[in-house]
Write an enzyme that holds these catalytic residues in place. Structure first.
Site, PDB file in Angstrom:
ATOM      1  N   ARG A  55     -71.310  -3.426 134.560  1.00  0.00           N
ATOM      2  CA  ARG A  55     -70.941  -3.664 133.164  1.00  0.00           C
ATOM      3  C   ARG A  55     -69.483  -3.280 132.935  1.00  0.00           C
ATOM      4  NH1 ARG A  55     -71.989   0.235 129.988  1.00  0.00           N
ATOM      5  NH2 ARG A  55     -74.159   0.524 130.564  1.00  0.00           N
ATOM      6  N   TYR A 107     -63.109 -22.819 113.102  1.00  0.00           N
ATOM      7  CA  TYR A 107     -64.321 -23.170 113.838  1.00  0.00           C
ATOM      8  C   TYR A 107     -65.540 -22.591 113.107  1.00  0.00           C
ATOM      9  CZ  TYR A 107     -67.759 -23.105 117.614  1.00  0.00           C
ATOM     10  OH  TYR A 107     -68.899 -23.259 118.355  1.00  0.00           O
ATOM     11  N   ASP A 179     -56.723 -18.449 118.457  1.00  0.00           N
ATOM     12  CA  ASP A 179     -57.761 -19.118 119.234  1.00  0.00           C
ATOM     13  C   ASP A 179     -57.103 -20.318 119.927  1.00  0.00           C
ATOM     14  OD1 ASP A 179     -59.904 -20.676 120.162  1.00  0.00           O
ATOM     15  OD2 ASP A 179     -61.228 -20.041 118.548  1.00  0.00           O
ATOM     16  N   LYS A 204     -65.038 -24.338 127.159  1.00  0.00           N
ATOM     17  CA  LYS A 204     -64.400 -25.620 126.910  1.00  0.00           C
ATOM     18  C   LYS A 204     -63.435 -25.981 128.064  1.00  0.00           C
ATOM     19  CE  LYS A 204     -66.796 -24.972 123.200  1.00  0.00           C
ATOM     20  NZ  LYS A 204     -66.248 -24.428 121.953  1.00  0.00           N
TER      21      LYS A 204
HETATM   22  C1  LIG Z   1     -66.590 -23.396 121.035  1.00  0.00           C
HETATM   23  C2  LIG Z   1     -65.569 -22.650 120.285  1.00  0.00           C
HETATM   24  C3  LIG Z   1     -65.733 -21.284 119.986  1.00  0.00           C
HETATM   25  C4  LIG Z   1     -66.995 -20.527 120.334  1.00  0.00           C
HETATM   26  O1  LIG Z   1     -67.174 -20.415 121.695  1.00  0.00           O
HETATM   27  P1  LIG Z   1     -68.612 -20.252 122.426  1.00  0.00           P
HETATM   28  O2  LIG Z   1     -68.259 -20.188 123.851  1.00  0.00           O
HETATM   29  O3  LIG Z   1     -69.435 -21.443 122.042  1.00  0.00           O
HETATM   30  O4  LIG Z   1     -69.211 -18.983 121.903  1.00  0.00           O
HETATM   31  C5  LIG Z   1     -64.706 -20.649 119.320  1.00  0.00           C
HETATM   32  N1  LIG Z   1     -63.581 -21.308 118.951  1.00  0.00           N
HETATM   33  C6  LIG Z   1     -63.419 -22.615 119.197  1.00  0.00           C
HETATM   34  C7  LIG Z   1     -62.159 -23.281 118.748  1.00  0.00           C
HETATM   35  C8  LIG Z   1     -64.385 -23.331 119.869  1.00  0.00           C
HETATM   36  O5  LIG Z   1     -64.212 -24.636 120.101  1.00  0.00           O
END
Ligand SMILES: *Cc1c(COP(=O)(O)O)cnc(C)c1O
Length: 413
Positions: A55, A107, A179, A204
């Site tokens: 962890r 988001y 982000d 992503k």
């Molecule tokens: C998908 C996404 C998230 C969340 O991510 P997860 O891996 O699904 O928890 C946060 N910000 C953006 C811009 C995203 O596209």
């Protein structure tokens, strides 16, 4: 700048492709081994080695952390079990009286998290339109502790000025978290523009193969990175070693994928822009896009995400969706396969119609994540679906019936 063994500087493409390659002391494995062990033998009494418990740290996960920190130009990174966990880890650095300023069109999952934490009084919260620098300045003036930024925005691809926002936030002592999920460090590097944290849904573009849910935070400062790492261990939100191994494997081709995918996105955006069945295209690469110049200045490309509005209403969307074959109707983005989503009924359904309309997300909007298929196949598929979307001579139910039949046939093959 990262150096090789002989102190030569390396390009970031090289780091993505080869960080950790051929460093296995046991067998000389070229691909970095996957360490699944949860625990590590002590060298002797009171003599812990580099790792003691999974962890707190794991060699495979740490390799991904190092690679991401170098790609974003940060002092250190933590890898979490999801993008939401990464954002929550950053928010966890705040306390009750701190004010967080977030984009009004952020988001959906981030909005839900921010609201839920604020309702529990973990911090104060204000949503603003971050393209309106006067509104941001007003909000910051209320004693903000953190400015949360997303650019390009989802799904309308609005661009905000990261460097200007950082200057404004820092002037009042607030930190900035960006982000960077929609572009990845191959296209945009917020830390170089002044941000304190970058967060990612590695689900992503970074992993890029739609087979891992994961996240990461990269901190500009050493101390912040150490604090995040400690908290990640305290609350136990680190990503699994196998997920880190897969994500590192995906990261190898990040630059090549982004190059190809955003080049195809540009071609598709132009095609859609000129198509009579399309009312509007949102892609920063088009000169008609409001954020075109800003995107050109703060990004090295225009990304592989775009959205567009059909000329018809919901019936046109239904016909379009029934007409696709190469494209897949699904949420998420950033994979090698092209995905199309209908924000109003999928990613942004929870928002409610009124909030969607306030944010400019109409019922005829479709979002496209451009993958690695041959662009001619994508263009042909889009062309056929757009023709179907405008074809009111065939009843809608017949379009959908045909789509079902075609799907059944595809599954048989
Ligand atoms: C998908 C996404 C998230 C969340 O991510 P997860 O891996 O699904 O928890 C946060 N910000 C953006 C811009 C995203 O596209």
């Amino acid at each position: 700048m990262t150096k090789d063994r002989h102190d030569h500087p390396l390009h970031r493409e090289t780091i993505a492709a080869s960080h950790g390659v051929a460093t296995d002391p046991a067998f000389g494995a070229v691909a970095p081994p996957l360490y699944l062990s949860t625990t590590y033998e002590f060298a002797g009494f009171d003599r812990a080695r580099q790792y003691d418990y999974g962890r707190a740290g794991n060699p495979t996960r740490d390799l991904l952390c190092d690679a991401l920190a170098q790609l974003e130009g940060g002092a250190g990174a933590v890898v979490t079990s999801s993008g939401m966990a990464a954002i929550d880890l950053v928010l966890g650095q705040l306390s009750g009286d701190d004010l967080v300023i977030a984009p009004y069109d952020c988001y959906g999952g981030t909005m839900r998290l921010l609201k839920a934490r604020a309702a529990r009084r973990h911090f104060q919260l204000a949503f603003v339109d971050q393209s309106d620098l006067v509104a941001v300045s007003d909000a910051l003036g209320r004693g903000a502790a953190m400015l949360f930024v997303e650019t390009p925005s989802n799904p309308l691809m609005r661009i905000v000025d990261i460097a200007a926002l950082c200057r404004m936030a820092h002037a009042v002592g607030a930190q900035v978290a960006v982000d960077n999920t929609f572009l990845s460090p191959a296209v945009q590097r917020p830390l170089a523009l002044g941000a304190d944290y970058v967060v990612h849904s590695t689900t992503k573009f970074l992993n890029g193969h739609s087979d891992v849910i994961g996240g990461a935070v990269i901190a500009a400062q050493e101390q912040a990175a150490a604090s995040l790492k400690q908290w990640c261990n305290v609350i136990g939100t680190a990503g699994s070693p196998f997920d880190a191994w897969l994500t590192l494997r995906g990261l190898r081709s990040l630059f090549a994928r982004m190059r190809e995918q955003q080049s195809t996105a540009m071609v598709i955006a132009e095609f859609l822009h000129n198509h009579p069945a399309v009312a509007k295209v949102h892609y920063p690469g088009l000169t008609s896009h409001g954020g075109h110049e800003l995107a050109g200045a703060q990004q090295t490309g225009f990304g592989a995400m775009l959205s567009f509005e059909l000329a018809g209403g919901e019936a046109a969307v239904r016909r379009f969706v029934a007409g696709i074959s190469v494209l897949t109707l699904a949420e998420s983005l950033g994979g090698v396969e092209s995905l199309i989503a209908h924000p109003a009924t999928m990613t942004h359904a929870d928002m409610g119609k009124e909030a969607r309309q306030a944010a400019g997300i109409e019922d005829n909007l479709l979002r496209l994540s451009v993958g690695l298929e041959h662009r001619d196949d994508l263009l042909a598929d889009l062309g056929r679906a757009l023709e179907a979307s405008a074809d009111t001579t065939i009843p809608l139910c017949r379009h959908e019936e045909l789509a079902r039949a075609e799907n059944a046939l595809r599954k048989e093959r």
